[in-house]
Design an enzyme around this catalytic site. Structure first.
Site, PDB file in Angstrom:
ATOM      1  N   HIS A  98       0.836  -1.212   0.000  1.00  0.00           N
ATOM      2  CA  HIS A  98       0.000   0.000   0.000  1.00  0.00           C
ATOM      3  C   HIS A  98       0.863   1.252   0.000  1.00  0.00           C
ATOM      4  CE1 HIS A  98       0.300   0.830   4.426  1.00  0.00           C
ATOM      5  NE2 HIS A  98       0.423  -0.493   4.515  1.00  0.00           N
ATOM      6  N   ASP A 100      -0.500   4.354   0.790  1.00  0.00           N
ATOM      7  CA  ASP A 100      -1.006   5.361   1.735  1.00  0.00           C
ATOM      8  C   ASP A 100      -0.301   5.177   3.074  1.00  0.00           C
ATOM      9  OD1 ASP A 100      -2.386   2.869   2.106  1.00  0.00           O
ATOM     10  OD2 ASP A 100      -3.833   3.888   3.398  1.00  0.00           O
ATOM     11  N   ASP A 132       6.179   1.323   6.645  1.00  0.00           N
ATOM     12  CA  ASP A 132       4.761   0.940   6.453  1.00  0.00           C
ATOM     13  C   ASP A 132       4.104   1.870   5.464  1.00  0.00           C
ATOM     14  OD1 ASP A 132       2.236  -0.092   6.753  1.00  0.00           O
ATOM     15  OD2 ASP A 132       1.878   0.739   8.734  1.00  0.00           O
ATOM     16  N   GLU A 166      -5.228   1.328   2.397  1.00  0.00           N
ATOM     17  CA  GLU A 166      -5.072   0.232   3.372  1.00  0.00           C
ATOM     18  C   GLU A 166      -5.240   0.719   4.806  1.00  0.00           C
ATOM     19  OE1 GLU A 166      -3.145  -2.846   5.957  1.00  0.00           O
ATOM     20  OE2 GLU A 166      -2.695  -0.722   5.795  1.00  0.00           O
ATOM     21  N   GLU A 167      -4.702   1.897   5.095  1.00  0.00           N
ATOM     22  CA  GLU A 167      -4.763   2.390   6.475  1.00  0.00           C
ATOM     23  C   GLU A 167      -6.160   2.888   6.832  1.00  0.00           C
ATOM     24  OE1 GLU A 167      -2.466   1.573   8.287  1.00  0.00           O
ATOM     25  OE2 GLU A 167      -0.478   1.929   7.463  1.00  0.00           O
ATOM     26  N   ASP A 195       4.462  -6.283   4.283  1.00  0.00           N
ATOM     27  CA  ASP A 195       3.786  -5.183   4.983  1.00  0.00           C
ATOM     28  C   ASP A 195       3.655  -5.488   6.478  1.00  0.00           C
ATOM     29  OD1 ASP A 195       2.341  -2.863   5.506  1.00  0.00           O
ATOM     30  OD2 ASP A 195       0.435  -3.730   4.879  1.00  0.00           O
ATOM     31  N   HIS A 445       3.022   3.455  12.516  1.00  0.00           N
ATOM     32  CA  HIS A 445       1.828   4.147  13.047  1.00  0.00           C
ATOM     33  C   HIS A 445       2.157   5.133  14.165  1.00  0.00           C
ATOM     34  CE1 HIS A 445      -1.446   1.127  11.542  1.00  0.00           C
ATOM     35  NE2 HIS A 445      -0.406   1.195  10.718  1.00  0.00           N
TER      36      HIS A 445
END
Ligand SMILES: C[C@H](N)C(=O)N[C@@H](Cc1c[nH]cn1)C(=O)O
Ligand code: ZN
Ligand code: ZN
Length: 478
Positions: A98, A100, A132, A166-167, A195, A445
């Site tokens: 991903h 994003d 990520d 994805e997030e 991922d 994150h």
């Protein structure tokens, strides 16, 4: 075996500066999927990937995914799909990632600007999305380029699927994968996703399980607008007071979920599964290093790993509409929206979880006898996934880890979620492998997310070596 690998590795080392510059360009695009204002940047990031892929000679398409559910004014960012190679004599591997990222603001406590890749003297490359998932996504592109520059034939046909939501629960992607499984992705022999993360900082792993994620909002409203707490405090029922009481009833300090019936949905622990945890290379110090503190719930490795991989957890994330700036503001917020999520595990069905959550939250709110209004709703849900690592796809990845890192990988599960993993498995009928690049201290994150230069460069070697070993594995069905 895989005789060209040494030449490939040398080429990757020689191009490391170029690969870091590519990551710098990607990190500079703030492709935050959860922020509506950033949607043009998410689209720009997809365009960046498509342009890079085209320059490498891949056939690329940017497919629209329609409008964002519940936000009809917003287009979902296109999914970038690409093919590199179309040789019927070669295996075809489908890779997913991903482009994003999670939100990131300086005021959250970042030590460096989150969208400026900053490399320190220890080779830590700080930046939102570095681990990520921009580093791993670029890993596939870098692998193609290193093969080209070294004059080494690319060992497989590569199908790529890179999404920009994805997030935010991979909105729109399930339908796309289901529609393309027998079309664009029809000749995929297996799937690989990079991922997730190692359990520690030294030992690589291959991952065969993920938790699911059901994400909820509790909206409590009452007054028609925000109020002065001196004028109205003590005379109006306050939404924030109700919300704090409802949210505090969901989970206790030791992570015990207080929603009745939820633990009955969890698959019982078998002796066979119990015996797997002891051999995993993981220590409590690994946990403390990635936590940055000794505030773990359990004191032993087995219970810590089980709590991460095979039991559900409930986390409180935040409150929209509440005063959160520094200083003191004497306001009574008129409407507050609490956010929490439940990481789900076998055999929890998301709809059963929803039912228990709604019943419980509505019951707790009713018991407050408040005149305010409470609405609980699901924002998005992704299901858990557990697969068999006894497959040539995992065997090839295991050989690649041994070649690059000189150790046998651990077989792990992952506490995080990648909602489309199960969709890929079910729609294509092929084995899915998770092959992580980053380590446990990468702080995905969180503030100061990073990817170590070593993990990035050796990770590019790993992805390429995996494809070479895939090409050598005897063809078996599945
Ligand atoms: C493991 C993966 N890199 C990741 O971070 N996944 C997210 C997916 C998600 C689920 N709901 C919202 N985002 C995660 O596990 O939080
Ligand atoms: Zn991710
Ligand atoms: Zn993530």
């Amino acid at each position: 075996m895989a005789p060209q690998l040494d030449g490939y590795f040398k080429q990757v080392d020689g191009m490391s500066g170029h690969f870091i510059e590519r990551l710098r360009k990607a990190v500079a695009i703030p492709s935050v999927s959860a922020d509506d204002e950033r949607r043009p940047d998410v689209v720009r990031m997809g365009q960046f990937l498509a342009d890079e892929l085209r320059a490498l000679g891949a056939e690329v398409e940017q497919r629209p995914l329609g409008k964002q559910p519940h936000k009809e004014h917003l287009d979902l960012p296109p999914v970038v799909i690409a093919r590199y190679g179309n040789d019927k004599k070669k295996r075809t591997i489908l890779v997913y990632g991903h482009y994003d990222v999670q939100p990131a603001l300086m005021e959250d406590g970042w030590a460096t600007k989150p969208f400026d890749l900053t490399v320190d003297e220890k080779g830590r490359m700080f930046g939102r999305g570095s681990t990520d998932d921009k580093g791993p996504v670029l890993g596939w592109l870098n692998s193609i380029e290193a093969h080209q520059k070294a004059g080494i034939d690319f060992p497989v046909n590569l199908l790529m699927c890179f999404e920009g939501m994805e997030e935010y629960g991979s909105e729109g992607l399930d339908d796309f994968i289901n529609a393309e499984a027998k079309n664009y992705f029809a000749d995929a022999d297996a799937v690989c996703i990079s991922d997730n993360y190692w359990l520690g900082t030294e030992k690589p792993c291959l991952t065969y399980g993920l938790r699911g994620c059901s994400y909820y909002s509790i909206e409590i409203s009452g007054p028609g607008q925000d109020l002065h707490s001196g004028v109205f405090g003590g005379t109006a029922q306050e939404p924030m007071t109700d919300l704090v009481r409802v949210m505090s009833s969901l989970v206790d300090t030791d992570g015990k979920i207080l929603i009745p019936g939820l633990s009955d949905l969890v698959a019982p622990l078998t002796d066979e599964e119990k015996s797997l945890y002891g051999d995993i290379s993981f220590t409590m110090d690994n946990l403390y290093e990635s936590l940055g503190s000794k505030t773990g719930i359990y004191d032993d490795k087995e219970r810590t790993l089980m709590a991460r991989w095979r039991y559900p957890s409930l986390s409180l994330h935040g409150v929209e509409g509440a005063f959160s700036a520094p200083g003191a503001k004497t306001v009574i917020p008129a409407k507050v929206i609490g956010k929490f999520s439940i990481r789900t595990v076998p055999n929890m069905e998301p709809t059963d979880v929803d039912e228990l959550v709604y019943k419980y939250v509505e019951g707790v709110f009713a018991s407050l006898k408040s005149k305010n209004t409470c609405k609980v709703s699901l924002q998005h849900a992704g299901k858990w996934w557990v697969a068999s690592p006894r497959h040539w796809n995992f065997t090839a990845a295991g050989k690649a880890v041994e070649k690059v890192w000189g150790v046998k990988p651990d077989l792990t599960r992952e506490g995080g979620s990648i909602p489309v993993t199960l969709t890929f498995e079910q729609a294509t009928g092929k084995n899915v492998l998770l092959l992580p690049m980053g380590s446990s201290t990468d702080a995905a994150h969180s503030i100061n997310e990073k990817l170590d230069k070593r993990n990035y460069i050796e990770g590019i070697k790993l992805l390429g070596a995996y494809l070479h070993y895939v090409a050598e594995e005897p063809m078996k069905e599945g």
